[in-house]
Design an enzyme around this catalytic site. Structure first.
Site, PDB file in Angstrom:
ATOM      1  N   GLY A 244       0.828  -1.204   0.000  1.00 63.20           N
ATOM      2  CA  GLY A 244       0.000   0.000   0.000  1.00 63.20           C
ATOM      3  C   GLY A 244       0.864   1.256   0.000  1.00 63.20           C
ATOM      4  O   GLY A 244       0.633   2.196  -0.770  1.00 63.20           O
ATOM      5  N   ASP A 273       4.548  -9.910   5.613  1.00 60.76           N
ATOM      6  CA  ASP A 273       3.897 -11.000   4.866  1.00 60.76           C
ATOM      7  C   ASP A 273       4.731 -11.451   3.673  1.00 60.76           C
ATOM      8  O   ASP A 273       4.425 -12.457   3.044  1.00 60.76           O
ATOM      9  CB  ASP A 273       2.523 -10.541   4.345  1.00 60.76           C
ATOM     10  N   MET A 316       0.635 -14.517  10.923  1.00 62.13           N
ATOM     11  CA  MET A 316       0.232 -13.465   9.980  1.00 62.13           C
ATOM     12  C   MET A 316       0.380 -13.930   8.540  1.00 62.13           C
ATOM     13  O   MET A 316       1.126 -14.856   8.239  1.00 62.13           O
ATOM     14  CB  MET A 316       1.073 -12.226  10.210  1.00 62.13           C
ATOM     15  N   GLY A 317      -0.309 -13.255   7.664  1.00 71.09           N
ATOM     16  CA  GLY A 317      -0.278 -13.589   6.235  1.00 71.09           C
ATOM     17  C   GLY A 317      -1.656 -13.386   5.660  1.00 71.09           C
ATOM     18  O   GLY A 317      -2.490 -14.289   5.679  1.00 71.09           O
ATOM     19  N   TYR A 429       0.781 -10.516  16.833  1.00 73.59           N
ATOM     20  CA  TYR A 429       1.553  -9.273  16.918  1.00 73.59           C
ATOM     21  C   TYR A 429       2.926  -9.479  17.538  1.00 73.59           C
ATOM     22  O   TYR A 429       3.804  -8.638  17.366  1.00 73.59           O
ATOM     23  CB  TYR A 429       0.750  -8.215  17.682  1.00 73.59           C
ATOM     24  N   MET A 430       3.095 -10.639  18.224  1.00 73.05           N
ATOM     25  CA  MET A 430       4.394 -10.865  18.861  1.00 73.05           C
ATOM     26  C   MET A 430       5.504 -11.039  17.835  1.00 73.05           C
ATOM     27  O   MET A 430       6.660 -10.715  18.104  1.00 73.05           O
ATOM     28  CB  MET A 430       4.326 -12.106  19.754  1.00 73.05           C
TER      29      MET A 430
HETATM   30  N1  LIG Z   1      -3.550   2.674  -3.792  1.00 73.92           N
HETATM   31  C1  LIG Z   1      -3.037   3.538  -2.914  1.00 73.92           C
HETATM   32  N2  LIG Z   1      -2.746   4.807  -3.282  1.00 73.92           N
HETATM   33  C2  LIG Z   1      -2.229   5.694  -2.396  1.00 73.92           C
HETATM   34  N3  LIG Z   1      -1.965   5.391  -1.116  1.00 73.92           N
HETATM   35  C3  LIG Z   1      -2.221   4.156  -0.682  1.00 73.92           C
HETATM   36  C4  LIG Z   1      -2.774   3.155  -1.561  1.00 73.92           C
HETATM   37  N4  LIG Z   1      -2.926   2.017  -0.846  1.00 73.92           N
HETATM   38  C5  LIG Z   1      -2.503   2.293   0.401  1.00 73.92           C
HETATM   39  N5  LIG Z   1      -2.081   3.563   0.512  1.00 73.92           N
HETATM   40  C6  LIG Z   1      -1.571   4.220   1.712  1.00 73.92           C
HETATM   41  O1  LIG Z   1      -0.389   3.564   2.152  1.00 73.92           O
HETATM   42  C7  LIG Z   1      -0.351   3.516   3.575  1.00 73.92           C
HETATM   43  C8  LIG Z   1      -0.055   2.130   4.047  1.00 73.92           C
HETATM   44  O2  LIG Z   1      -0.899   1.170   3.400  1.00 73.92           O
HETATM   45  P1  LIG Z   1      -1.310  -0.206   4.112  1.00 73.92           P
HETATM   46  O3  LIG Z   1      -1.995  -1.031   3.112  1.00 73.92           O
HETATM   47  O4  LIG Z   1      -2.029   0.094   5.383  1.00 73.92           O
HETATM   48  O5  LIG Z   1       0.051  -0.841   4.601  1.00 73.92           O
HETATM   49  P2  LIG Z   1       1.291  -1.449   3.798  1.00 73.92           P
HETATM   50  O6  LIG Z   1       1.974  -0.345   3.114  1.00 73.92           O
HETATM   51  O7  LIG Z   1       2.111  -2.042   4.864  1.00 73.92           O
HETATM   52  O8  LIG Z   1       0.727  -2.453   2.840  1.00 73.92           O
HETATM   53  C9  LIG Z   1      -1.664   4.062   4.072  1.00 73.92           C
HETATM   54  O9  LIG Z   1      -1.437   5.342   4.605  1.00 73.92           O
HETATM   55  C10 LIG Z   1      -2.560   4.096   2.847  1.00 73.92           C
HETATM   56  O10 LIG Z   1      -3.445   5.201   2.850  1.00 73.92           O
HETATM   57  O1  LIG Z   2      -3.836  -5.007  12.869  1.00 67.20           O
HETATM   58  P1  LIG Z   2      -3.142  -4.342  11.747  1.00 67.20           P
HETATM   59  O2  LIG Z   2      -2.162  -3.315  12.190  1.00 67.20           O
HETATM   60  O3  LIG Z   2      -4.067  -3.841  10.704  1.00 67.20           O
HETATM   61  O4  LIG Z   2      -2.212  -5.403  11.091  1.00 67.20           O
HETATM   62  C1  LIG Z   2      -2.656  -6.628  10.625  1.00 67.20           C
HETATM   63  C2  LIG Z   2      -2.076  -6.917   9.283  1.00 67.20           C
HETATM   64  O5  LIG Z   2      -0.745  -6.502   9.181  1.00 67.20           O
HETATM   65  C3  LIG Z   2       0.010  -7.454   8.442  1.00 67.20           C
HETATM   66  O6  LIG Z   2       0.915  -8.047   9.322  1.00 67.20           O
HETATM   67  C4  LIG Z   2       0.844  -6.829   7.382  1.00 67.20           C
HETATM   68  O7  LIG Z   2       0.111  -5.953   6.641  1.00 67.20           O
HETATM   69  P2  LIG Z   2       0.793  -4.740   5.881  1.00 67.20           P
HETATM   70  O8  LIG Z   2       1.987  -5.279   5.171  1.00 67.20           O
HETATM   71  O9  LIG Z   2      -0.279  -4.264   4.974  1.00 67.20           O
HETATM   72  O10 LIG Z   2       1.204  -3.725   6.878  1.00 67.20           O
HETATM   73  C5  LIG Z   2      -1.005  -8.470   7.947  1.00 67.20           C
HETATM   74  O11 LIG Z   2      -0.485  -9.758   7.915  1.00 67.20           O
HETATM   75  C6  LIG Z   2      -2.090  -8.334   8.959  1.00 67.20           C
HETATM   76  O12 LIG Z   2      -3.328  -8.736   8.444  1.00 67.20           O
HETATM   77 MG   LIG Z   3       0.080  -4.462   2.753  1.00 67.04          MG
END
Ligand SMILES: Nc1ncnc2c1ncn2[C@@H]1O[C@H](COP(=O)(O)OP(=O)(O)O)[C@@H](O)[C@H]1O
Ligand SMILES: O=P(O)(O)OC[C@H]1O[C@](O)(COP(=O)(O)O)[C@@H](O)[C@@H]1O
Ligand SMILES: [Mg+2]
Length: 551
Positions: A244, A273, A316-317, A429-430
């Site tokens: 994201g 993950d 997690m995953g 979370y651990m």
């Molecule tokens: N398609 C997207 N475009 C812009 N920002 C995004 C998009 N997807 C996620 N984000 C932003 O990236 C940040 C982290 O995304 P998230 O999915 O929660 O975690 P991760 O980066 O670990 O996968 C958040 O602040 C979210 O708003």
């Molecule tokens: O409770 P939270 O902070 O949303 O995190 C849970 C999620 O975070 C993860 O560990 C990793 O997710 P991201 O890589 O999107 O941060 C997932 O496996 C899990 O579903």
């Molecule tokens: Mg992610």
């Protein structure tokens, strides 16, 4: 066509030319072909080759360089793509006592890293990425740099180490004194205070889990973020986060380029993950697997100490079962590993209940590992969550571990009238809230330093990542185009099946279809479409397809 490895090719020379305002492209074109063109879905096939001297919009397209024998470089953007007259400076590392003694410390401009290292003698050379590392010329003076660092998404062991090494790398290698920490993820750009970062502030942080900067999900507002970057005079942005986050970084980069700002936007991949494609693995992954094993050990001790003991561990995953798969392979105490990529079923022949019964009869106990995203389709509608997504748009999952515990208990006590003792361990979370281990710490250091070298060298719009054991710069579009998942027709999953002896839960037809899908995917990516048979011969996906359709 000459290869990129042609001695004629020297982008730094070309860029010097561009400074003196004459066109560098004719020199460039002599050596190889550059395409700012469309990519196939896989990113491999170069479809159009437009003139580099064309309009500014051309620069927003993937930067593809082709060479001899099917060589393809998926290059990363450079500030000079849209700011062609930027001055260069000698890299201060050349006078740094720690580094100047290193022979060939600077990366050769032609160095690239292949995406696939297993090739056949007649296969094309395939896709390459630019090798990371310090360049002889840099595009920022030390006192001109104003960097910022932000961490987004879920936690991962090693976040603090990456922050530390970015700060120390900027300070000690490039003499950069102004580094800001953005507080609490993307939203911190426009909603919170910043944290000044110095080597003293970050000195001990690698010993702590989490991120000293804080993190968040959601809250990505591109315009506001780039306004904040511009208002604060920030010119290097280091964004640490998962899939994201990298999507967010990519749109920030696009906006920065649209505004014509001299700002390098750099992503550092973080994913517990391991769901980010192209890179070998994320920092923190090994640490998480190690910690997951402690939970598996506990489950095993509990299970073997009691009659018909079952230890169930949820890891997690969300969409990718890498942690579960690696922890299972490492532990060897696991009898069944369930991941999102491999659908399973409970009842009937070849189902999980049948296998549990068999295992208990044979061994008197068993251990099951389940990834949180596995079996979600089996959970009944009623217990599916009301809220479907988190703030970032990620699917919110039900506790499959609790559901599976209850289902196993009900089946054996109510239907089989058999006493079982099930212990459910949820270390979720651990495994991610701990500091990174030694090897992850070293990995974090290399990743952070590579990120800094790239930005100083004027590269932008890239993720710094490990490919086949080498540090590289990968264009954002390759990082965000798909999710990395366990391929259940690969050898690694076969190793797992042979270690646990669990059923595959797949019919022969399912397996064949998966193989075809993978083979076609490989073909799109320009790889080999042949499968090695036991007799050493190869068969193509066409034959595989025929086999399936005839079944
Ligand atoms: N398609 C997207 N475009 C812009 N920002 C995004 C998009 N997807 C996620 N984000 C932003 O990236 C940040 C982290 O995304 P998230 O999915 O929660 O975690 P991760 O980066 O670990 O996968 C958040 O602040 C979210 O708003
Ligand atoms: O409770 P939270 O902070 O949303 O995190 C849970 C999620 O975070 C993860 O560990 C990793 O997710 P991201 O890589 O999107 O941060 C997932 O496996 C899990 O579903
Ligand atoms: Mg992610």
């Amino acid at each position: 066509m000459d290869s990129i490895l042609s001695p004629n090719y020297n982008p730094e020379l070309c860029l010097l030319d561009s400074r003196s305002s004459c066109s560098w492209f004719p020199i460039f074109r002599k050596s190889f072909t550059v395409h700012f063109g469309g990519l196939g879905k896989s990113g491999f096939a170069v479809r159009s080759s437009t003139s580099v001297m064309g309009s500014r919009e051309d620069y927003s397209k993937p930067k593809i360089v082709t060479g001899d024998y099917g060589y393809v470089l998926e290059d990363v953007p450079h500030l000079t793509d849209y700011l062609p007259h930027l001055p260069t400076y000698p890299n201060p590392l050349q006078d740094n006592p720690a580094y100047s003694v290193v022979k060939q410390y600077f990366v050769h401009v032609d160095d690239t890293v292949p995406q696939k290292i297993v090739v056949h003698k007649d296969s094309p050379r395939g896709v390459h990425f630019r090798r990371a590392g310090p360049r002889q010329k840099v595009y920022f003076e030390s006192d001109e740099v104003h960097a910022c660092i932000v961490t987004c998404g879920g936690l991962c062991p090693g976040l603090n180490t990456v922050i530390r090494e970015l700060v120390c790398g900027l300070y000690h290698m490039y003499g950069v004194k102004r580094v800001l920490g953005i507080d609490g993820g993307y939203r911190g750009f426009y909603a919170r205070n910043t944290i000044p970062l110095t080597p003293k502030v970050v000195n001990d942080i690698h010993k702590r889990g989490g991120t000293i900067l804080g993190t968040s999900r959601g809250g990505h507002d591109t315009v506001k973020i780039v306004d904040s970057i511009q208002d604060r005079g920030i010119n290097q942005v280091y964004i640490i986060g998962g899939d994201g986050t990298q999507k967010g970084a990519s749109v920030i980069f696009e906006e920065v380029r649209r505004r014509g700002l001299k700002v390098a936007v750099v992503g550092i991949p973080k994913t517990i993950d391991n769901d980010i494609p192209v890179i070998d693995k994320s920092f923190g992954f090994d640490t998480a697997v190690e910690e997951a094993q402690r939970a598996i050990n506990a489950a095993h001790v509990e299970a073997e100490s009691i009659e018909n003991g079952i230890g169930l561990v949820k890891l997690m995953g969300r969409y990718s079962g890498f942690i579960a798969m690696h922890a299972t392979l490492a532990s060897r105490d696991v009898d069944c590993c369930l991941i999102p990529e491999s659908p399973f079923y409970l009842e009937g022949e070849g189902g999980l209940f049948e296998y549990i019964e068999k295992r208990l009869k044979e061994h008197g106990h068993m251990v099951i590992v389940i990834a949180e995203g596995a079996g979600q389709e089996l959970l009944s509608e009623s217990i599916r969550t009301m809220t479907k997504q988190d703030a970032s748009g990620n699917k919110l999952l039900q506790d499959v571990g609790l559901w599976l515990s209850q289902s196993i208990k009900d089946y054996f006590s109510k239907r089989k009238k058999m006493t079982i003792n099930l212990k459910y361990i949820d270390p979720t979370y651990m495994i991610r809230a701990i500091p990174s281990n030694a090897s992850d710490n070293v990995y974090c250091t290399l990743l952070a330093q590579s990120a800094v070298h790239g930005a100083m060298a004027g590269y932008t719009g890239y993720t710094s990542g490990l490919v086949n054991g080498r540090q590289t710069y990968i264009p954002f579009y390759r990082i965000i185009e798909k999710q990395h998942q366990v391929v259940i027709t690969d050898r690694m999953w076969a190793r797992l099946l042979s270690s646990t002896h669990q059923p595959s839960f797949l019919s022969a037809k399912d397996i064949m279809e998966d193989k075809i899908e993978e083979s076609l995917k490989e073909k799109q990516e320009g790889g080999q479409t042949y499968q090695l048979l036991d007799n050493g011969n190869c068969r193509s996906e066409v034959l595989l397809k025929e086999e399936v359709t005839s079944q």
